[in-house]
Scaffold this motif. Structure first.
Motif, PDB file in Angstrom:
ATOM      1  N   SER A 189       0.831  -1.202   0.000  1.00 27.11           N
ATOM      2  CA  SER A 189       0.000   0.000   0.000  1.00 27.11           C
ATOM      3  C   SER A 189       0.867   1.253   0.000  1.00 27.11           C
ATOM      4  CB  SER A 189      -0.896   0.008   1.241  1.00 27.11           C
ATOM      5  OG  SER A 189      -1.538   1.252   1.404  1.00 27.11           O
ATOM      6  N   THR A 190       0.313   2.328  -0.566  1.00 26.73           N
ATOM      7  CA  THR A 190       1.007   3.617  -0.506  1.00 26.73           C
ATOM      8  C   THR A 190       0.740   4.341   0.808  1.00 26.73           C
ATOM      9  OG1 THR A 190      -0.857   4.722  -1.607  1.00 26.73           O
ATOM     10  CG2 THR A 190       0.920   3.896  -3.005  1.00 26.73           C
ATOM     11  N   VAL A 191      -0.196   3.845   1.608  1.00 24.33           N
ATOM     12  CA  VAL A 191      -0.502   4.465   2.898  1.00 24.33           C
ATOM     13  C   VAL A 191       0.758   4.511   3.762  1.00 24.33           C
ATOM     14  CG1 VAL A 191      -1.821   4.223   5.042  1.00 24.33           C
ATOM     15  CG2 VAL A 191      -2.919   3.732   2.841  1.00 24.33           C
ATOM     16  N   ARG A 192       1.093   5.703   4.248  1.00 21.65           N
ATOM     17  CA  ARG A 192       2.283   5.916   5.062  1.00 21.65           C
ATOM     18  C   ARG A 192       3.566   5.444   4.356  1.00 21.65           C
ATOM     19  NH1 ARG A 192       3.677   4.530   9.748  1.00 21.65           N
ATOM     20  NH2 ARG A 192       4.145   6.609  10.524  1.00 21.65           N
ATOM     21  N   GLY A 193       3.490   5.236   3.043  1.00 19.83           N
ATOM     22  CA  GLY A 193       4.677   4.888   2.274  1.00 19.83           C
ATOM     23  C   GLY A 193       5.107   3.443   2.397  1.00 19.83           C
ATOM     24  N   TYR A 194       4.178   2.522   2.677  1.00 12.58           N
ATOM     25  CA  TYR A 194       4.561   1.127   2.893  1.00 12.58           C
ATOM     26  C   TYR A 194       5.293   0.522   1.693  1.00 12.58           C
ATOM     27  CZ  TYR A 194       2.174   0.510   7.365  1.00 12.58           C
ATOM     28  OH  TYR A 194       1.814   0.598   8.687  1.00 12.58           O
ATOM     29  N   THR A 195       4.891   0.888   0.464  1.00  9.96           N
ATOM     30  CA  THR A 195       5.559   0.313  -0.707  1.00  9.96           C
ATOM     31  C   THR A 195       7.043   0.655  -0.707  1.00  9.96           C
ATOM     32  OG1 THR A 195       3.551   1.110  -1.808  1.00  9.96           O
ATOM     33  CG2 THR A 195       5.114  -0.152  -3.141  1.00  9.96           C
ATOM     34  N   SER A 196       7.353   1.893  -0.370  1.00  7.97           N
ATOM     35  CA  SER A 196       8.748   2.332  -0.324  1.00  7.97           C
ATOM     36  C   SER A 196       9.495   1.616   0.799  1.00  7.97           C
ATOM     37  CB  SER A 196       8.806   3.847  -0.143  1.00  7.97           C
ATOM     38  OG  SER A 196      10.131   4.308  -0.136  1.00  7.97           O
ATOM     39  N   TRP A 197       8.841   1.504   1.936  1.00  2.00           N
ATOM     40  CA  TRP A 197       9.409   0.812   3.098  1.00  2.00           C
ATOM     41  C   TRP A 197       9.817  -0.616   2.711  1.00  2.00           C
ATOM     42  CZ3 TRP A 197       7.612  -3.656   5.396  1.00  2.00           C
ATOM     43  CH2 TRP A 197       8.102  -3.968   6.672  1.00  2.00           C
ATOM     44  N   PHE A 198       8.911  -1.344   2.065  1.00  2.97           N
ATOM     45  CA  PHE A 198       9.188  -2.731   1.688  1.00  2.97           C
ATOM     46  C   PHE A 198      10.274  -2.802   0.618  1.00  2.97           C
ATOM     47  CE2 PHE A 198       8.474  -6.532  -0.880  1.00  2.97           C
ATOM     48  CZ  PHE A 198       8.385  -7.520   0.092  1.00  2.97           C
ATOM     49  N   MET A 199      10.149  -1.978  -0.408  1.00  2.13           N
ATOM     50  CA  MET A 199      11.072  -2.050  -1.546  1.00  2.13           C
ATOM     51  C   MET A 199      12.499  -1.642  -1.173  1.00  2.13           C
ATOM     52  SD  MET A 199       9.913  -3.384  -4.264  1.00  2.13           S
ATOM     53  CE  MET A 199      11.525  -3.068  -4.972  1.00  2.13           C
ATOM     54  N   SER A 200      12.668  -0.824  -0.144  1.00  2.00           N
ATOM     55  CA  SER A 200      14.014  -0.367   0.209  1.00  2.00           C
ATOM     56  C   SER A 200      14.952  -1.535   0.476  1.00  2.00           C
ATOM     57  CB  SER A 200      13.966   0.561   1.429  1.00  2.00           C
ATOM     58  OG  SER A 200      13.495  -0.122   2.580  1.00  2.00           O
ATOM     59  N   ASN A 201      14.438  -2.598   1.094  1.00  2.00           N
ATOM     60  CA  ASN A 201      15.260  -3.770   1.377  1.00  2.00           C
ATOM     61  C   ASN A 201      15.836  -4.378   0.096  1.00  2.00           C
ATOM     62  OD1 ASN A 201      14.549  -4.464   4.450  1.00  2.00           O
ATOM     63  ND2 ASN A 201      12.687  -3.799   3.438  1.00  2.00           N
ATOM     64  N   PHE A 202      15.025  -4.410  -0.951  1.00  2.00           N
ATOM     65  CA  PHE A 202      15.439  -5.025  -2.211  1.00  2.00           C
ATOM     66  C   PHE A 202      16.307  -4.081  -3.040  1.00  2.00           C
ATOM     67  CE2 PHE A 202      11.833  -7.419  -0.748  1.00  2.00           C
ATOM     68  CZ  PHE A 202      12.192  -8.730  -1.029  1.00  2.00           C
ATOM     69  N   ILE A 203      16.049  -2.784  -2.948  1.00  2.00           N
ATOM     70  CA  ILE A 203      16.883  -1.817  -3.676  1.00  2.00           C
ATOM     71  C   ILE A 203      18.321  -1.862  -3.165  1.00  2.00           C
ATOM     72  CG2 ILE A 203      17.288   0.667  -3.996  1.00  2.00           C
ATOM     73  CD1 ILE A 203      14.174   0.915  -4.095  1.00  2.00           C
ATOM     74  N   TRP A 204      18.480  -1.887  -1.849  1.00  2.00           N
ATOM     75  CA  TRP A 204      19.835  -1.975  -1.290  1.00  2.00           C
ATOM     76  C   TRP A 204      20.478  -3.332  -1.597  1.00  2.00           C
ATOM     77  CZ3 TRP A 204      17.043   0.396   3.327  1.00  2.00           C
ATOM     78  CH2 TRP A 204      17.113   1.788   3.262  1.00  2.00           C
ATOM     79  N   ALA A 205      19.679  -4.412  -1.546  1.00  2.00           N
ATOM     80  CA  ALA A 205      20.223  -5.737  -1.837  1.00  2.00           C
ATOM     81  C   ALA A 205      20.634  -5.865  -3.300  1.00  2.00           C
ATOM     82  CB  ALA A 205      19.200  -6.821  -1.482  1.00  2.00           C
ATOM     83  N   ALA A 206      20.036  -5.054  -4.163  1.00  2.00           N
ATOM     84  CA  ALA A 206      20.430  -5.058  -5.576  1.00  2.00           C
ATOM     85  C   ALA A 206      21.690  -4.236  -5.803  1.00  2.00           C
ATOM     86  CB  ALA A 206      19.296  -4.513  -6.438  1.00  2.00           C
ATOM     87  N   GLY A 207      22.131  -3.512  -4.770  1.00  2.00           N
ATOM     88  CA  GLY A 207      23.299  -2.652  -4.895  1.00  2.00           C
ATOM     89  C   GLY A 207      22.956  -1.220  -5.236  1.00  2.00           C
ATOM     90  N   GLY A 208      21.660  -0.867  -5.150  1.00  2.00           N
ATOM     91  CA  GLY A 208      21.213   0.482  -5.483  1.00  2.00           C
ATOM     92  C   GLY A 208      20.957   1.333  -4.258  1.00  2.00           C
ATOM     93  N   ASP A 209      20.402   2.509  -4.507  1.00  2.00           N
ATOM     94  CA  ASP A 209      20.039   3.418  -3.428  1.00  2.00           C
ATOM     95  C   ASP A 209      19.012   4.413  -3.960  1.00  2.00           C
ATOM     96  OD1 ASP A 209      19.957   4.636  -0.938  1.00  2.00           O
ATOM     97  OD2 ASP A 209      22.140   4.698  -0.736  1.00  2.00           O
ATOM     98  N   PHE A 210      18.391   5.151  -3.052  1.00  2.00           N
ATOM     99  CA  PHE A 210      17.406   6.156  -3.437  1.00  2.00           C
ATOM    100  C   PHE A 210      18.081   7.416  -3.985  1.00  2.00           C
ATOM    101  CE2 PHE A 210      15.109   3.418  -0.622  1.00  2.00           C
ATOM    102  CZ  PHE A 210      13.780   3.482  -1.027  1.00  2.00           C
ATOM    103  N   VAL A 211      19.158   7.829  -3.320  1.00  2.00           N
ATOM    104  CA  VAL A 211      19.846   9.061  -3.698  1.00  2.00           C
ATOM    105  C   VAL A 211      21.352   8.860  -3.564  1.00  2.00           C
ATOM    106  CG1 VAL A 211      17.953  10.584  -2.977  1.00  2.00           C
ATOM    107  CG2 VAL A 211      19.765   9.986  -1.339  1.00  2.00           C
ATOM    108  N   GLN A 212      22.078   9.749  -4.190  1.00  2.00           N
ATOM    109  CA  GLN A 212      23.518   9.852  -3.980  1.00  2.00           C
ATOM    110  C   GLN A 212      23.787  11.207  -3.343  1.00  2.00           C
ATOM    111  OE1 GLN A 212      25.953   7.570  -4.461  1.00  2.00           O
ATOM    112  NE2 GLN A 212      24.389   6.077  -5.065  1.00  2.00           N
ATOM    113  N   GLN A 213      24.712  11.249  -2.384  1.00  2.00           N
ATOM    114  CA  GLN A 213      25.017  12.488  -1.682  1.00  2.00           C
ATOM    115  C   GLN A 213      26.383  13.008  -2.107  1.00  2.00           C
ATOM    116  OE1 GLN A 213      24.951  12.127   2.586  1.00  2.00           O
ATOM    117  NE2 GLN A 213      24.966  14.333   2.934  1.00  2.00           N
ATOM    118  N   SER A 214      26.451  14.326  -2.291  1.00  2.00           N
ATOM    119  CA  SER A 214      27.713  14.971  -2.626  1.00  2.00           C
ATOM    120  C   SER A 214      27.852  16.228  -1.786  1.00  2.00           C
ATOM    121  CB  SER A 214      27.742  15.339  -4.114  1.00  2.00           C
ATOM    122  OG  SER A 214      26.809  16.371  -4.395  1.00  2.00           O
TER     123      SER A 214
END
Length: 433
Positions: A189-214
């Motif tokens: 669900s998009t409520v309270r951002g649950y989709t992002s919460w769940f997907m973050s585990n897989f994005i990091w496990a794929a070697g990715g990230d949401f943002v890059q910091q400079s």
């Protein structure tokens, strides 16, 4: 002289008594974003604090509309003294202008709090605005009885996880002769951002990230090979019918009952659900496993709970004492609620002097601790994570719900929206400096 001395002594004693009464009469208000399942643990914590200090605590908790109630309290100039809330809520509360900055060196016991936990309390401006009181990482609850019946190994990779989800969906793991089980439990669900919460585990496990910091700020970074692999893998679970019915609109509150009732066999969650899952489907049927490795290795979302001192409090000293008690070994162990059967307020202790094994006496908690120590990622320290979480949840949900969607094109759209939001946050931060 004796009479005057006696009168002076009596007056001094009266003043001391009045001072003690004044201290014991002091009351602070503590609000906590939590469900009723763990409110008894908060009550035990505050009762112990009152017994030790004489400071009374008036508590309030809710697990649903906490942010809205905080906003109303701020508008009515009736904020509590302390708020116990997710560490990821810091940016939103900073934007509301309702929390005070904190100097960790002034907090008694600060040196006993793990550095990783302290980092979660630091905002993008380099200041600290909370004191961490609990930490956690995420791992997989798996139906061990189903897995062993089907003769499958514990999943070590995404491919293993996919095979297990297929078997739990198609091979009648509960043996009732009906096609009524599913592999993965997903709160998309998009409520309270649950989709992002769940997907973050897989994005990091794929070697990715949401943002890059400079040095100049944050730049969106989802539209990458890693981002596409993460969304592609999870979408395959939906498109192949390996998730519970209604998963695309499910919150964690909706998803948990499907696992507990035996409808699904794999559930990614935190240690706070151990007590409930032990009741149903039963401790003997469940195992807790670290996240299987993706293309970038194993990874899991790290979260925590922090204590915030609210602006305008007239009881800052008492509020600080409460937080110091909370992070002390005594406060942490009360919050861990060991043996009470209640959902703990402290999942993994932030106090380095506490041996999780000694307190919990349950190897599953040690699994969560090892995941936190070795594979966990906190969300990026952007000025305000809440709107980023919400807009990425919308984008991810759109991809997961459409098996024909162009993942790269949709991730580019998410990155563009994120870039706009990050520019707004940077402009706001510059304007308020």
């Amino acid at each position: 002289m004796r009479r005057h001395s006696k009168v002076a002594l009596m007056a001094g004693a009266a003043l001391m008594a009045m001072s003690t009464q004044a201290l014991s009469a002091e009351t602070i208000k503590v609000w906590s974003r939590q469900t009723d399942e763990s409110v008894s643990v908060l009550k035990a914590l505050t009762a112990a604090f009152t017994a030790e200090t004489g400071i009374e605590v008036e508590t309030y908790n809710t697990g649903t509309d906490f942010e809205q109630r905080l906003a109303r309290a701020a508008a009515g100039r009736d904020l509590p003294d302390v708020v116990v809330n997710d560490d990821s809520a810091m940016g939103q509360m900073l934007r509301m202008g309702i929390i005070e900055d904190i100097d960790p060196s002034t907090i008694k016991g600060n040196e006993d709090v793990s550095p990783a936990a302290w980092n979660s309390a630091k905002a993008s401006d380099g200041k600290f605005y909370s004191v961490p009181v609990s930490a956690q990482a995420f791992a997989f609850f798996v139906r061990k009885d189903w897995r062993e019946k089907l003769g499958l190994p514990q999943p070590k990779t995404w491919d293993d996880l996919h095979k297990l989800a297929v078997a739990f969906t198609k091979d009648d793991p509960d043996g009732n002769g009906k096609a009524d089980t599913f592999g993965m439990t997903i709160p998309a669900s998009t409520v309270r951002g649950y989709t992002s919460w769940f997907m973050s585990n897989f994005i990091w496990a794929a070697g990715g990230d949401f943002v890059q910091q400079s040095a100049t700020g944050f730049k969106p970074d989802l539209n990458t090979k890693a981002g596409a692999e993460a969304l592609g893998f999870v979408r395959s679970l939906f498109c192949e019918g390996l998730t519970q019915p209604g998963a695309i609109n499910a919150t964690t509150g909706d998803a948990l009952p499907t696992f507990r009732s035996g409808q699904t066999g794999i559930f990614l969650s935190g240690p706070y659900h151990i007590a409930q899952i032990d009741e149903q489907p039963g401790k003997d049927k469940i195992e807790v496993l670290p996240p299987p490795a993706g293309p970038g290795g194993p990874a899991a979302l790290a979260e925590g709970t922090s204590a915030y001192i609210m602006k305008g409090t007239e009881h800052r000293e008492a509020a600080t004492k409460f937080i110091e008690f909370f992070i002390s070994p005594k406060g942490q162990e009360i919050g861990m609620a060991q043996g009470s059967g209640h959902t703990p307020l402290v999942r993994l202790p932030v106090n380095k002097n506490i041996d999780v094994n000694a307190v919990r006496q349950d190897p599953r908690w040690q699994t969560f601790k090892e995941v936190f120590d070795n594979h966990s990622h906190y969300v990026p320290p952007v000025p305000n994570w809440t709107p980023i979480r919400m807009l990425t949840a919308e984008g991810f949900n759109k991809i997961l719900s459409n098996c024909d969607a162009d993942i790269a094109a949709e991730l580019k759209a998410v990155d563009d929206s994120m870039a706009d939001e990050l520019r707004k946050q940077k402009a706001l931060a510059t304007a308020t400096q």
